[in-house]
Design a protein around this motif. Structure first.
Motif, PDB file in Angstrom:
ATOM      1  N   HIS A   2       0.696  -1.113  -0.193  1.00 24.46           N
ATOM      2  CA  HIS A   2       0.053  -0.081  -0.109  1.00 24.46           C
ATOM      3  C   HIS A   2       0.934   1.217   0.015  1.00 24.46           C
ATOM      4  N   VAL A   3       0.327   2.226  -0.662  1.00 31.21           N
ATOM      5  CA  VAL A   3       1.134   3.678  -0.559  1.00 31.21           C
ATOM      6  C   VAL A   3       0.673   4.154   0.850  1.00 31.21           C
ATOM      7  N   VAL A   4       1.606   4.599   1.276  1.00 30.85           N
ATOM      8  CA  VAL A   4       1.599   5.264   2.789  1.00 30.85           C
ATOM      9  C   VAL A   4       1.144   6.714   2.687  1.00 30.85           C
ATOM     10  N   GLU A   5      -0.073   7.146   2.533  1.00 28.85           N
ATOM     11  CA  GLU A   5      -0.371   8.756   2.500  1.00 28.85           C
ATOM     12  C   GLU A   5      -1.456   9.230   3.284  1.00 28.85           C
ATOM     13  N   ASN A   6      -2.005   8.406   4.224  1.00 29.12           N
ATOM     14  CA  ASN A   6      -3.024   8.799   4.991  1.00 29.12           C
ATOM     15  C   ASN A   6      -2.315   9.556   6.274  1.00 29.12           C
ATOM     16  N   GLU A   7      -2.280  10.865   6.139  1.00 28.51           N
ATOM     17  CA  GLU A   7      -1.729  11.607   7.343  1.00 28.51           C
ATOM     18  C   GLU A   7      -2.208  11.576   8.559  1.00 28.51           C
ATOM     19  N   ARG A   8      -3.683  10.898   8.610  1.00 26.19           N
ATOM     20  CA  ARG A   8      -3.925  10.709   9.948  1.00 26.19           C
ATOM     21  C   ARG A   8      -3.092   9.828  11.043  1.00 26.19           C
ATOM     22  N   PHE A  40      -3.702   2.953   5.321  1.00 23.73           N
ATOM     23  CA  PHE A  40      -2.814   3.788   5.132  1.00 23.73           C
ATOM     24  C   PHE A  40      -3.047   4.482   3.721  1.00 23.73           C
ATOM     25  N   GLY A  41      -3.405   4.023   2.837  1.00 26.02           N
ATOM     26  CA  GLY A  41      -3.320   4.498   1.408  1.00 26.02           C
ATOM     27  C   GLY A  41      -3.926   3.199   0.453  1.00 26.02           C
ATOM     28  N   PRO A  42      -3.994   3.670  -0.804  1.00 29.18           N
ATOM     29  CA  PRO A  42      -4.343   2.586  -1.845  1.00 29.18           C
ATOM     30  C   PRO A  42      -3.248   1.561  -2.146  1.00 29.18           C
ATOM     31  N   LEU A  43      -3.739   0.600  -2.944  1.00 29.01           N
ATOM     32  CA  LEU A  43      -2.467  -0.226  -3.363  1.00 29.01           C
ATOM     33  C   LEU A  43      -1.680   0.503  -4.159  1.00 29.01           C
ATOM     34  N   ALA A  44      -0.474  -0.091  -4.032  1.00 33.85           N
ATOM     35  CA  ALA A  44       0.556   0.574  -4.970  1.00 33.85           C
ATOM     36  C   ALA A  44       0.261   0.092  -6.493  1.00 33.85           C
ATOM     37  N   LYS A  45       0.410   1.085  -7.307  1.00 32.58           N
ATOM     38  CA  LYS A  45       0.103   0.351  -8.871  1.00 32.58           C
ATOM     39  C   LYS A  45       1.222  -0.389  -9.454  1.00 32.58           C
ATOM     40  N   ALA A  46       2.275   0.279  -9.352  1.00 34.84           N
ATOM     41  CA  ALA A  46       3.352  -0.313  -9.938  1.00 34.84           C
ATOM     42  C   ALA A  46       4.724  -0.464  -9.079  1.00 34.84           C
ATOM     43  N   PRO A  47       4.532  -1.365  -7.920  1.00 39.58           N
ATOM     44  CA  PRO A  47       5.680  -1.437  -7.083  1.00 39.58           C
ATOM     45  C   PRO A  47       7.027  -1.872  -7.624  1.00 39.58           C
ATOM     46  N   CYS A  48       8.198  -1.309  -7.291  1.00 37.22           N
ATOM     47  CA  CYS A  48       9.391  -1.849  -7.891  1.00 37.22           C
ATOM     48  C   CYS A  48      10.281  -2.175  -6.844  1.00 37.22           C
ATOM     49  N   GLN A  49      11.131  -3.004  -6.905  1.00 38.32           N
ATOM     50  CA  GLN A  49      12.255  -3.477  -6.152  1.00 38.32           C
ATOM     51  C   GLN A  49      13.503  -2.773  -6.396  1.00 38.32           C
ATOM     52  N   LEU A  50      14.044  -2.055  -5.538  1.00 37.88           N
ATOM     53  CA  LEU A  50      15.321  -1.395  -5.384  1.00 37.88           C
ATOM     54  C   LEU A  50      16.436  -2.234  -5.204  1.00 37.88           C
ATOM     55  N   ASP A  51      17.692  -2.158  -5.951  1.00 36.29           N
ATOM     56  CA  ASP A  51      18.639  -3.147  -5.897  1.00 36.29           C
ATOM     57  C   ASP A  51      19.361  -2.473  -4.394  1.00 36.29           C
ATOM     58  N   ILE A  52      19.612  -3.659  -3.648  1.00 33.63           N
ATOM     59  CA  ILE A  52      20.165  -3.279  -2.177  1.00 33.63           C
ATOM     60  C   ILE A  52      21.808  -3.326  -2.490  1.00 33.63           C
ATOM     61  N   PRO A  53      22.597  -2.504  -2.160  1.00 40.23           N
ATOM     62  CA  PRO A  53      24.217  -2.746  -2.499  1.00 40.23           C
ATOM     63  C   PRO A  53      24.471  -3.898  -1.654  1.00 40.23           C
ATOM     64  N   HIS A  54      25.286  -4.735  -2.113  1.00 41.44           N
ATOM     65  CA  HIS A  54      25.869  -5.838  -1.422  1.00 41.44           C
ATOM     66  C   HIS A  54      26.928  -5.531  -0.572  1.00 41.44           C
ATOM     67  N   ARG A  55      27.460  -6.137   0.443  1.00 43.45           N
ATOM     68  CA  ARG A  55      28.286  -5.873   1.328  1.00 43.45           C
ATOM     69  C   ARG A  55      29.683  -5.843   0.897  1.00 43.45           C
ATOM     70  N   ALA A  56      30.721  -5.198   1.371  1.00 51.05           N
ATOM     71  CA  ALA A  56      32.108  -4.834   0.804  1.00 51.05           C
ATOM     72  C   ALA A  56      32.507  -6.358   0.767  1.00 51.05           C
ATOM     73  N   LYS A  57      33.493  -6.519  -0.225  1.00 53.09           N
ATOM     74  CA  LYS A  57      34.186  -7.869  -0.403  1.00 53.09           C
ATOM     75  C   LYS A  57      35.500  -7.579  -0.139  1.00 53.09           C
ATOM     76  N   ARG A  58      35.844  -9.125   0.834  1.00 52.57           N
ATOM     77  CA  ARG A  58      37.102  -9.215   1.232  1.00 52.57           C
ATOM     78  C   ARG A  58      37.929  -9.873   0.129  1.00 52.57           C
ATOM     79  N   GLU A  59      39.272  -9.200   0.022  1.00 59.31           N
ATOM     80  CA  GLU A  59      39.937  -9.436  -1.101  1.00 59.31           C
ATOM     81  C   GLU A  59      41.726  -9.657  -0.263  1.00 59.31           C
ATOM     82  N   GLY A  60      41.844 -10.896   0.009  1.00 58.67           N
ATOM     83  CA  GLY A  60      43.013 -11.113   1.003  1.00 58.67           C
ATOM     84  C   GLY A  60      42.686 -10.416   2.155  1.00 58.67           C
ATOM     85  N   GLU A  61      43.659  -9.753   2.673  1.00 57.09           N
ATOM     86  CA  GLU A  61      43.433  -8.913   3.894  1.00 57.09           C
ATOM     87  C   GLU A  61      42.963  -7.657   3.779  1.00 57.09           C
ATOM     88  N   ALA A  62      42.175  -7.218   2.656  1.00 54.87           N
ATOM     89  CA  ALA A  62      41.730  -5.878   2.568  1.00 54.87           C
ATOM     90  C   ALA A  62      40.140  -6.136   2.089  1.00 54.87           C
TER      91      ALA A  62
END
Length: 161
Positions: A2-8, A40-62
Motif C-alpha cells: 500500500h501507498v502510505v499517504e493517510n496523514e492521520r 494507510f492508502g491505496p494499493l501501489a500500482k506499480a511497486p518496484c524492488q530497488l537493488d540493495i548494495p551488497h556488502r563490501a568484498k574481502r580481497e585477501g587482507e583488504a
C-alpha cells in the motif's frame, strides 16, 4: 503493498528530512497494533524492488567497497560495515584508501583531523563514511559513482607518512 499517504497516522507536522521518525515509525506502530495496511492508502500500482548494495568484498587482507549514499553534508557512506572490520573501528593498523590513495587510518570523530582534511570513520549506522571536516567529500571526490573505498592493514610505507 500500500501507498502510505493517510496523514492521520503520521506524527503532526512531519519534517521534510525525518520520514523514518515522523511517518514510517508511527505507521509501523499502527501495523504492529493490528491496523490493516489498507487504512494507510491505496494499493501501489506499480511497486518496484530497488537493488540493495551488497556488502563490501574481502580481497585477501583488504576490504573493498563502494559508495552507496551521499548524505546532505556530502559525506560518502560506503557498503563497508563495522562488523566486517577485524581490527576494531578506529585501529591505527587499518588504512583507508579512496581510489587507491591513502587518507590514513580510520578516525573516531571529525575533530581527529584539521578542518578541510579528509577522514574515514564509522558512522551512526555502522558503515564506514568518508568525510571532509567542514566540507563536502562528495565535491572533493567527484564523480563518486565509481569511487572505490579500500580498507587494508597499514603498510610500512604508509605508516611512515
Amino acid at each position: 503493498l500500500h501507498v502510505v499517504e493517510n496523514e492521520r497516522y503520521f506524527l503532526p507536522n512531519p519534517s521534510s528530512t525525518f520520514h523514518g521518525r515522523d511517518i514510517i515509525a508511527p505507521v509501523a506502530a499502527h501495523v504492529a497494533n493490528g491496523l490493516s495496511p489498507d487504512k494507510f492508502g491505496p494499493l501501489a500500482k506499480a511497486p518496484c524492488q530497488l537493488d540493495i548494495p551488497h556488502r563490501a568484498k574481502r580481497e585477501g587482507e583488504a576490504l573493498s567497497g563502494t559508495v552507496i549514499h551521499t548524505d546532505s553534508f556530502g559525506n560518502l557512506i560506503t557498503n563497508i560495515h563495522a562488523d566486517q572490520l577485524e581490527a576494531g573501528d578506529n585501529s591505527p593498523s587499518l588504512e583507508v584508501l579512496v581510489n587507491g590513495k591513502s587518507i590514513g587510518p580510520l578516525k573516531k570523530t571529525f575533530s581527529d583531523v584539521a578542518e578541510g582534511q579528509t577522514l574515514a570513520m564509522i558512522g551512526s549506522a555502522g558503515f564506514v563514511e568518508v568525510s571532509v571536516r567542514s566540507h563536502s567529500a562528495a565535491k572533493r571526490f567527484t564523480p563518486i559513482v565509481d569511487t572505490v573505498i579500500t580498507i587494508q592493514p597499514t603498510t610500512q610505507e604508509s605508516a611512515q607518512h
